[in-house]
Write an enzyme that holds these catalytic residues in place. Structure first.
Site, PDB file in Angstrom:
ATOM      1  N   HIS A 165       3.084   3.444   6.379  1.00 18.30           N
ATOM      2  CA  HIS A 165       2.454   2.829   7.545  1.00 18.30           C
ATOM      3  C   HIS A 165       3.505   2.079   8.354  1.00 18.30           C
ATOM      4  O   HIS A 165       4.404   1.456   7.802  1.00 18.30           O
ATOM      5  CB  HIS A 165       1.312   1.887   7.152  1.00 18.30           C
ATOM      6  CG  HIS A 165       1.636   0.918   6.061  1.00 18.30           C
ATOM      7  ND1 HIS A 165       1.722   1.290   4.739  1.00 18.30           N
ATOM      8  CD2 HIS A 165       1.902  -0.412   6.087  1.00 18.30           C
ATOM      9  CE1 HIS A 165       2.019   0.236   4.007  1.00 18.30           C
ATOM     10  NE2 HIS A 165       2.148  -0.809   4.794  1.00 18.30           N
ATOM     11  N   VAL A 224       0.862  -1.189   0.000  1.00 18.07           N
ATOM     12  CA  VAL A 224       0.000   0.000   0.000  1.00 18.07           C
ATOM     13  C   VAL A 224       0.898   1.239   0.000  1.00 18.07           C
ATOM     14  O   VAL A 224       1.725   1.408   0.909  1.00 18.07           O
ATOM     15  CB  VAL A 224      -0.940   0.009   1.228  1.00 18.07           C
ATOM     16  CG1 VAL A 224      -1.806   1.262   1.219  1.00 18.07           C
ATOM     17  CG2 VAL A 224      -1.811  -1.250   1.257  1.00 18.07           C
TER      18      VAL A 224
HETATM   19  P1  AMP Z   1       2.614  -3.512   3.399  1.00 18.70           P
HETATM   20  O1  AMP Z   1       2.845  -4.824   2.717  1.00 18.70           O
HETATM   21  O2  AMP Z   1       3.673  -3.164   4.396  1.00 18.70           O
HETATM   22  O3  AMP Z   1       2.315  -2.400   2.410  1.00 18.70           O
HETATM   23  O4  AMP Z   1       1.313  -3.719   4.291  1.00 18.70           O
HETATM   24  C1  AMP Z   1       0.018  -3.406   3.887  1.00 18.70           C
HETATM   25  C2  AMP Z   1      -0.885  -3.962   4.943  1.00 18.70           C
HETATM   26  O5  AMP Z   1      -2.168  -3.391   4.801  1.00 18.70           O
HETATM   27  C3  AMP Z   1      -1.078  -5.487   4.869  1.00 18.70           C
HETATM   28  O6  AMP Z   1      -0.640  -6.078   6.093  1.00 18.70           O
HETATM   29  C4  AMP Z   1      -2.581  -5.651   4.657  1.00 18.70           C
HETATM   30  O7  AMP Z   1      -3.118  -6.772   5.330  1.00 18.70           O
HETATM   31  C5  AMP Z   1      -3.114  -4.326   5.182  1.00 18.70           C
HETATM   32  N1  AMP Z   1      -4.400  -3.920   4.637  1.00 18.70           N
HETATM   33  C6  AMP Z   1      -4.736  -3.820   3.326  1.00 18.70           C
HETATM   34  N2  AMP Z   1      -5.993  -3.378   3.207  1.00 18.70           N
HETATM   35  C7  AMP Z   1      -6.467  -3.164   4.464  1.00 18.70           C
HETATM   36  C8  AMP Z   1      -7.706  -2.706   5.008  1.00 18.70           C
HETATM   37  N3  AMP Z   1      -8.725  -2.376   4.220  1.00 18.70           N
HETATM   38  N4  AMP Z   1      -7.833  -2.646   6.356  1.00 18.70           N
HETATM   39  C9  AMP Z   1      -6.805  -2.984   7.159  1.00 18.70           C
HETATM   40  N5  AMP Z   1      -5.607  -3.413   6.707  1.00 18.70           N
HETATM   41  C10 AMP Z   1      -5.444  -3.516   5.385  1.00 18.70           C
END
Ligand code: AMP
Length: 119
Positions: free
Chosen positions: A100, A96
């Site tokens: 974060h 994403v």
């Molecule tokens: P990253 O791989 O570090 O970019 O982590 C993205 C994180 O966002 C992953 O652990 C996903 O499970 C989480 N994620 C994606 N969509 C959502 C959502 N709608 N609500 C909560 N977490 C999410």
């Protein structure tokens, strides 16, 4: 810059299990947890990644870590310890494109950083 799902969560257009919110920061449970505690801490301001972070973002990024510390304290995982994880870019596994911090805890965590292949 393409809209991300996290911006929709900030605007409350899609639901999330929010555990903390202030004017700068939002924290919510990861939808696919990989630990008993798995919370994402994000800036409300769009910062794509640490690689795109500007000097003037230092205060809000610092605040993300204070929020992580406070949530860990509130959830009583500070003493046993926890992991803060930030992925940067595709090669770092970032999915994403909105900065974060993953707060991971509630269990003894292994190092889950094995390379999965060429970029
Ligand atoms: P990253 O791989 O570090 O970019 O982590 C993205 C994180 O966002 C992953 O652990 C996903 O499970 C989480 N994620 C994606 N969509 C959502 C959502 N709608 N609500 C909560 N977490 C999410």
């Amino acid at each position: 810059m393409e809209e991300t799902i996290f911006q929709k969560i900030i605007r409350k257009e899609i639901p999330a299990d929010i555990v903390y919110e202030d004017t700068d920061i939002l924290a919510f449970k990861d939808v696919r947890p990989i630990a008993p505690v798995h919370i994402l801490i994000i800036p409300k301001k769009r910062i794509t990644s640490i690689a795109e972070m500007k000097d003037e973002d230092a205060a809000v990024v610092g605040k993300m870590f204070l929020v992580a510390r406070n949530i860990a304290r509130d959830l009583n995982i500070s003493e046993k310890g926890y992991k803060l994880l930030i992925r940067v870019g595709k090669g770092g596994g970032q999915e994403v494109n909105h900065l974060h911090v993953h707060l991971l805890g509630g269990a003894r965590l292994t190092e889950n950083i094995h390379p999965v292949g060429e970029e």
